[in-house]
Every structure is written in structure tokens, then in C-alpha cells.
Design a protein around this motif. Structure first.
Motif, short mmCIF file in Angstrom:
data_model
loop_
_atom_site.label_atom_id
_atom_site.label_comp_id
_atom_site.label_asym_id
_atom_site.label_seq_id
_atom_site.Cartn_x
_atom_site.Cartn_y
_atom_site.Cartn_z
N SER A 54 68.08 -60.83 -11.04
CA SER A 54 67.27 -61.26 -9.90
C SER A 54 68.19 -61.45 -8.69
N GLU A 94 64.61 -59.23 -14.07
CA GLU A 94 63.91 -60.50 -14.22
C GLU A 94 63.55 -61.06 -12.85
N GLY A 95 62.87 -60.22 -12.05
CA GLY A 95 62.46 -60.64 -10.71
C GLY A 95 61.62 -61.93 -10.79
N SER A 137 67.30 -60.89 -1.12
CA SER A 137 67.39 -62.35 -0.95
C SER A 137 68.43 -62.64 0.11
N ASP A 139 52.41 -64.90 1.26
CA ASP A 139 52.08 -63.50 0.96
C ASP A 139 51.77 -62.71 2.23
N LYS A 145 48.00 -57.55 -2.16
CA LYS A 145 49.34 -58.06 -1.85
C LYS A 145 50.35 -56.93 -1.67
C1 BTN Z 1 55.76 -64.24 -4.99
O1 BTN Z 1 55.54 -64.75 -6.09
O2 BTN Z 1 54.86 -63.80 -4.30
C2 BTN Z 1 57.18 -64.17 -4.47
C3 BTN Z 1 57.88 -62.94 -4.96
C4 BTN Z 1 59.30 -62.82 -4.48
C5 BTN Z 1 59.99 -61.63 -5.10
C6 BTN Z 1 61.35 -61.41 -4.52
S1 BTN Z 1 62.01 -59.84 -4.96
C7 BTN Z 1 63.56 -60.29 -4.32
C8 BTN Z 1 63.79 -61.73 -4.71
N1 BTN Z 1 64.40 -61.80 -6.02
C9 BTN Z 1 63.59 -62.35 -6.92
O3 BTN Z 1 63.86 -62.53 -8.11
N2 BTN Z 1 62.43 -62.71 -6.33
C10 BTN Z 1 62.43 -62.40 -4.92
#
Ligand code: BTN
Length: 260
Positions: free
Chosen positions: A19, A45-46, A65, A107, A114
Motif C-alpha cells: 500500500s 493491499e490497497g 500517497s 469521494d 465512484k
Molecule cells: C476510500 O475508501 O474511498 C479511499 C480509498 C483510497 C485509496 C488510495 S490508493 C492510494 C493510497 N494507498 C492506499 O492503500 N490507499 C490509498
């Protein structure tokens, strides 16, 4: 594509990473400079909001990020998501208009689906934010069938909206440059008001009957305005009583047909 600014210096790029958010949080904890940017082509694992996972397939999206050290109080942390969402709208050149809209708190929607999610993680000590990491996940080149079945009916991509593939490096430059361009003004005393006003104007929620659920509470009523700290104000139509909520998940109870 990033230009000479501070955002994107240094830049950490991964073909695959668990992530970008965890990497950026770790860098921030170890004292990296404001503007440090972590980008990946794929995340295994976003992380999404409220403990959810974020689908981040290879070659499809913008997964980034950004480390910030903003001079705002922890209670104003909601402004960061509003600022980032507005920067995305500007980078997509929608001018906050009808093409893409914000759905409080985090969002960006196109045609009620989305397009982009924003995740803000901050570390504060007392009344000071030591660092904040703004994570942004934008679905760019997905076709409808590229989304997993659990989000297929609620997600969209730039490709689905515009009918063409986008160059993600160009898009990255546009989004990050827009964030840098608006950052200091957005968090200045004068700028905060206009961030909130712009986010309210770009919001799909105002005037709608909604329910907001957080880990600890639930609030129903008509979404009425954003407060100066980015909190959403909801009015109970029967009693006229106002409730404020700083973050949560919104369900739109009733959306008029022409707006769907
Ligand atoms: C949401 O739940 O709407 C927020 C999503 C955020 C995703 C981004 S992708 C880049 C960064 N790294 C992650 O693990 N999550 C955020």
C-alpha cells in the motif's frame, strides 16, 4: 510530469507495493519532507476508508500517497479531504461543475458512481498535526468488467466516463501540480472558507435526505451545509434540529430520479 515544485520531491515509485499509504506513513514517521510522494502501478493491499480494501489492479489507476505537514489543528483534518477532492475536480477540468462531483467526505463521483476515493491518515500530538498522508485512488483505465463484482455497479473510471484511455503519468502530474498549486492558500485562514464553500458547491449531497454512519454513531436528515472545519451539518426535517458529523459513510436515502 511533476514540474519543479516541492510535491513529488522525493518521489518513490513501485511497480508493486502492499500500500502506498503504509509506505508514506512510514516515511512520514521517520521525518521525510513535506511533498514526499509515493506512487505505485499496483497495490496488493490497497487500503480504503473504514478498514475496507481498495481494489488497485496493475496498470489501471492512479494510486498515490502524499506526505503533508499542514499547519491546521487536528479538528480541521476534514479540510484536507475537501481540498484534495477539489484538486481532483480541477485537474479533471470539471470546474466543480456537473461532470464530476464530491460526495462528502472523501469521494469523487461521476454519474453517481465512484471515480476516486481519498483517504487521510494523520498523526497529531496535542493540538499539532505532526504529519498527514493524503492517499488518492483514481480509477483511470478500467473497463466495466475490470472491477470486482462487489463494486462493479457502484464504481466508474475515467475511461468509462470519457470513452478514452488516459496517460496516467500525465494525469499524475496534473493532479499533483493542482494539489501543490492550491495547498498553501487552501489551509491559510482566508483560504479555508473558500475550500469549504467550493466543496459545498461541488457536493452531490446538499438538500438530499441522507443517513451518515460512522463507527460510533448514525445521523439521518437533510444534508444542509459544511461547517468551517469540514463537518457535515444534517437537519432533522421533523424537529429542525441540527446535527454535525466529522466523518462517516453516507447513504443517500432519496435521490430525485433526474439526478441519478
Ligand atoms: C476510500 O475508501 O474511498 C479511499 C480509498 C483510497 C485509496 C488510495 S490508493 C492510494 C493510497 N494507498 C492506499 O492503500 N490507499 C490509498
Amino acid at each position: 510530469m511533476l514540474g519543479p515544485g516541492r510535491f513529488g520531491t522525493p518521489l518513490h515509485f513501485f511497480e508493486t507495493v502492499d500500500s502506498t499509504q503504509s509506505v508514506a506513513l512510514d516515511l512520514a514517521k521517520r521525518g521525510c519532507p513535506e511533498g514526499t510522494l509515493v506512487v505505485a502501478d499496483e497495490q496488493s493491499e490497497g487500503m480504503g476508508r473504514m478498514g475496507r480494501t481498495w481494489h488497485s489492479a496493475r496498470g489501471m489507476g492512479l494510486w498515490l500517497s502524499l506526505v503533508l505537514r499542514p499547519h491546521i489543528s487536528p479538528s480541521e483534518g476534514g479540510l484536507l479531504a475537501a481540498w484534495a477532492g477539489l484538486a481532483v475536480l480541477k485537474a479533471l477540468d470539471t470546474g466543480g461543475g456537473s461532470w464530476a462531483r464530491l460526495k462528502w467526505p472523501n469521494d469523487v463521483l461521476v454519474n453517481s458512481r465512484k471515480l476516486c476515493g481519498i483517504l487521510v491518515n494523520a498523526k497529531s500530538v496535542g493540538e499539532v498535526i505532526k504529519y498527514a498522508v493524503v492517499g488518492l485512488g483514481m480509477n483511470v483505465n478500467h473497463d466495466g468488467c475490470d472491477f470486482p463484482s462487489d463494486i462493479a455497479s457502484t464504481a466508474t473510471s475515467l475511461r468509462m466516463a470519457r470513452g478514452q484511455i488516459s496517460d496516467r503519468a500525465v494525469l499524475l502530474g496534473e493532479v499533483v501540480r493542482e494539489m501543490e498549486h492550491t495547498y498553501h492558500k487552501a489551509l491559510s485562514n482566508d483560504g479555508r472558507e473558500s475550500i469549504v464553500a467550493d466543496a459545498q458547491r461541488a457536493s452531490v449531497l446538499m438538500g438530499k435526505e441522507i443517513t451518515v454512519k460512522s463507527h460510533t454513531s448514525s445521523l439521518s436528515g437533510i444534508a444542509t451545509r459544511l461547517d468551517a472545519d469540514g463537518a457535515l451539518v444534517v437537519v432533522d426535517p421533523r424537529t429542525g434540529c441540527e446535527g454535525r458529523i466529522l466523518t462517516g459513510d453516507v447513504e443517500m436515502v432519496r435521490v430525485r430520479e433526474e439526478e441519478q
